[in-house]
Design an enzyme around this catalytic site. Structure first.
Site, PDB file in Angstrom:
ATOM      1  N   HIS A 222       0.796  -1.235   0.000  1.00 17.15           N
ATOM      2  CA  HIS A 222       0.000   0.000   0.000  1.00 17.15           C
ATOM      3  C   HIS A 222       0.827   1.282   0.000  1.00 17.15           C
ATOM      4  O   HIS A 222       0.276   2.374  -0.092  1.00 17.15           O
ATOM      5  CB  HIS A 222      -0.947   0.019   1.194  1.00 17.15           C
ATOM      6  CG  HIS A 222      -0.265   0.330   2.490  1.00 17.15           C
ATOM      7  ND1 HIS A 222       0.529  -0.588   3.143  1.00 17.15           N
ATOM      8  CD2 HIS A 222      -0.232   1.443   3.235  1.00 17.15           C
ATOM      9  CE1 HIS A 222       1.008  -0.045   4.238  1.00 17.15           C
ATOM     10  NE2 HIS A 222       0.578   1.191   4.322  1.00 17.15           N
TER      11      HIS A 222
HETATM   12  C1  UD1 Z   1      -2.143   5.571   5.948  1.00 18.28           C
HETATM   13  C2  UD1 Z   1      -0.823   6.012   6.601  1.00 18.28           C
HETATM   14  C3  UD1 Z   1       0.208   4.901   6.493  1.00 18.28           C
HETATM   15  C4  UD1 Z   1      -0.339   3.587   7.012  1.00 18.28           C
HETATM   16  C5  UD1 Z   1      -1.646   3.279   6.276  1.00 18.28           C
HETATM   17  C6  UD1 Z   1      -2.258   1.988   6.756  1.00 18.28           C
HETATM   18  C7  UD1 Z   1      -0.273   8.419   6.463  1.00 18.28           C
HETATM   19  C8  UD1 Z   1       0.641   9.377   5.829  1.00 18.28           C
HETATM   20  N1  UD1 Z   1      -0.274   7.164   5.935  1.00 18.28           N
HETATM   21  O1  UD1 Z   1      -1.892   5.385   4.551  1.00 18.28           O
HETATM   22  O2  UD1 Z   1       1.347   5.244   7.259  1.00 18.28           O
HETATM   23  O3  UD1 Z   1       0.606   2.574   6.781  1.00 18.28           O
HETATM   24  O4  UD1 Z   1      -2.550   4.360   6.537  1.00 18.28           O
HETATM   25  O5  UD1 Z   1      -3.426   1.728   6.024  1.00 18.28           O
HETATM   26  O6  UD1 Z   1      -0.953   8.765   7.390  1.00 18.28           O
HETATM   27  N2  UD1 Z   1      -9.149   4.956   1.746  1.00 18.28           N
HETATM   28  C9  UD1 Z   1     -10.350   4.327   1.700  1.00 18.28           C
HETATM   29  N3  UD1 Z   1     -10.963   4.042   2.890  1.00 18.28           N
HETATM   30  C10 UD1 Z   1     -10.432   4.354   4.090  1.00 18.28           C
HETATM   31  C11 UD1 Z   1      -9.211   5.028   4.113  1.00 18.28           C
HETATM   32  C12 UD1 Z   1      -8.569   5.308   2.934  1.00 18.28           C
HETATM   33  O7  UD1 Z   1     -10.871   4.016   0.641  1.00 18.28           O
HETATM   34  O8  UD1 Z   1     -11.043   4.054   5.135  1.00 18.28           O
HETATM   35  C13 UD1 Z   1      -8.445   5.225   0.465  1.00 18.28           C
HETATM   36  C14 UD1 Z   1      -8.744   6.580  -0.097  1.00 18.28           C
HETATM   37  O9  UD1 Z   1      -8.739   6.482  -1.494  1.00 18.28           O
HETATM   38  C15 UD1 Z   1      -7.556   7.388   0.346  1.00 18.28           C
HETATM   39  C16 UD1 Z   1      -6.442   6.374   0.288  1.00 18.28           C
HETATM   40  O10 UD1 Z   1      -7.045   5.155   0.686  1.00 18.28           O
HETATM   41  O11 UD1 Z   1      -7.331   8.498  -0.461  1.00 18.28           O
HETATM   42  C17 UD1 Z   1      -5.290   6.693   1.173  1.00 18.28           C
HETATM   43  O12 UD1 Z   1      -5.718   6.893   2.523  1.00 18.28           O
HETATM   44  P1  UD1 Z   1      -4.793   7.718   3.557  1.00 18.28           P
HETATM   45  O13 UD1 Z   1      -5.381   7.683   4.904  1.00 18.28           O
HETATM   46  O14 UD1 Z   1      -4.481   9.056   2.969  1.00 18.28           O
HETATM   47  O15 UD1 Z   1      -3.433   6.939   3.528  1.00 18.28           O
HETATM   48  P2  UD1 Z   1      -3.092   5.375   3.533  1.00 18.28           P
HETATM   49  O16 UD1 Z   1      -2.514   5.028   2.196  1.00 18.28           O
HETATM   50  O17 UD1 Z   1      -4.230   4.550   4.028  1.00 18.28           O
END
Ligand code: UD1
Length: 385
Positions: A222
């Site tokens: 991821h």
């Molecule tokens: C975040 C953390 C990362 C951790 C990861 C675990 C930061 C910088 N990154 O990354 O350190 O390893 O979480 O999962 O804080 N999304 C969904 N549903 C959700 C959450 C996210 O669909 O419940 C999708 C969305 O498209 C979103 C993308 O995932 O834009 C990224 O989510 P985000 O919270 O920005 O970062 P992660 O890649 O999940």
């Protein structure tokens, strides 16, 4: 919530913060251990809402028995700047109303830094659990979050000795640093017997695993550095497909990765019987998959630690790790994004069974109790470390 009713004398109040999936398993044992302290502490839990899908969020609260958050800031997904700023904007009034003795943050996600920053600027002491880890790769958003959170924290709890050296080099006073071990491993040990077996996961998903007699591998992916660039993602997936022809692979896909696979039109290449695609797993399901895997392939930080605690071989699909003890003492091999290195690491594990490894010091299921004891003492001393 274990908030003492009015009239009960408390030692102080702690506002605990979670935001994203890897925070939940860290916070669960800390809140339980803090809740057991006497004289009591008033605890409250703020969820920033960084992760919000049932699979990324609610499942963890239920499985781990984390109290329902007192407040959900519901920030959701956005760019780093907007997400961080939005957490800060919404967290500030909570802090003003609650006026806690300290704010406790865990890990390295955007929510961790955002809430620590608001608290520090308001003069509220910050406690950071899982401090001091460094990948020395500032292209990684978490590395920025780690460095900055540690700089503004008053009490820093480290999981491994590299954390102490890193913090001292960055000018953090030794008296603020406490080596307590790993709270993720507290959660792992407490839940191992409840882990959901593969057979149940397959049944629930209505899926089968091709030729599972030889065992299986599990893949998680991821990191933006692995999944946001189509050329890198394609090369990684092609390597994974090669491996899957020798050992079936189970791939619970993070929403970010699924979105990228769809965006780059890579669904078809993943449509092979040796690769089982699943939605993100709950904690107990993931634990079940990991503990019986022949090998984990991952870019997660937490999984590098969990596999070391379980004695399961781990190939890390990153060029570095902020958790060097998993390589020095544990079962982890850093293979980066290079197909040759990844395949060589896989060959070695198939040949020898992988590094024997040992469980690092204080990864013994008692880290949260050490943390609670240190916080109690610190509050009793009038927050002097
Ligand atoms: C975040 C953390 C990362 C951790 C990861 C675990 C930061 C910088 N990154 O990354 O350190 O390893 O979480 O999962 O804080 N999304 C969904 N549903 C959700 C959450 C996210 O669909 O419940 C999708 C969305 O498209 C979103 C993308 O995932 O834009 C990224 O989510 P985000 O919270 O920005 O970062 P992660 O890649 O999940």
């Amino acid at each position: 919530m274990p908030i003492p009713s009015s009239g009960v004398q408390t030692l102080g109040s702690i506002l605990c913060v979670v935001g994203a999936r890897p925070n939940f398993m860290k916070m669960a044992p800390i809140m339980a251990a803090l809740g057991d302290l006497r004289p009591a502490l008033a605890l409250s839990l703020v969820h920033t809402g960084q992760h919000y899908d049932a699979a990324m969020n609610h499942q963890y609260f239920e499985a781990l028995g984390i109290p329902q958050p007192d407040i959900n800031l519901e920030v959701g997904s956005a760019s780093h700047a907007i997400q961080t700023a939005e957490v800060m904007r919404r967290f500030e009034p909570v802090l003003d109303t609650r006026q806690p003795s300290a704010v406790l943050v865990v890990g390295d996600v955007n929510s961790t830094l955002a809430c620590a920053l608001v608290a520090a600027k308001k003069g509220v002491p910050v406690i950071h659990v899982e401090a001091g880890l460094r990948s020395f790769d500032r292209a990684m958003p978490e590395e920025i979050n780690r460095i900055l959170t540690d700089q503004i924290s008053d009490l820093l709890f480290i999981t491994e000795s590299s954390g102490r050296a890193n913090l001292l080099r960055e000018g953090i006073a030794e008296s603020r640093i406490h080596f307590v071990g790993n709270v993720m491993i507290d959660t792992l040990r407490r839940n191992l017997e409840r882990a959901v077996p593969l057979s149940q996961i397959l049944k629930d998903a209505g899926q089968n695993l091709q030729d599972s007699n030889a065992g299986y591998a599990v893949l998680t992916l991821h990191r933006p550095s692995n999944v946001d660039d189509p050329a890198i993602l394609r090369a990684l997936l092609e390597t994974v497909l090669k491996i899957s022809r020798r050992l079936p692979i189970i791939f619970p896909m993070h929403p970010r990765t699924r979105a990228m696979v769809e965006k780059f039109g890579m669904e078809e290449m993943l449509d092979v019987p040796e690769l089982l695609l699943l939605p993100p797993m709950g904690y107990l399901e993931m634990l079940g998959l990991m503990k019986d895997a022949r090998v984990m392939l991952t870019d997660s930080g937490g999984i590098q630690e969990e596999t070391t605690a379980l004695g399961v071989p781990c190939i890390t699909l990153r060029n570095n790790t902020e958790r060097p003890i998993t390589v020095d003492e544990g079962t982890n091999t850093i293979a980066g994004q290079d197909p040759i290195k990844i395949l060589a690491a896989f060959d070695e594990i198939m040949r020898s069974g992988g590094k024997a490894g040992r469980v690092p010091e204080f990864w013994d299921g008692q880290a949260s109790i050490r943390i609670a004891t240190a916080i109690h003492e610190w509050l009793g001393n009038g927050l002097r470390s």
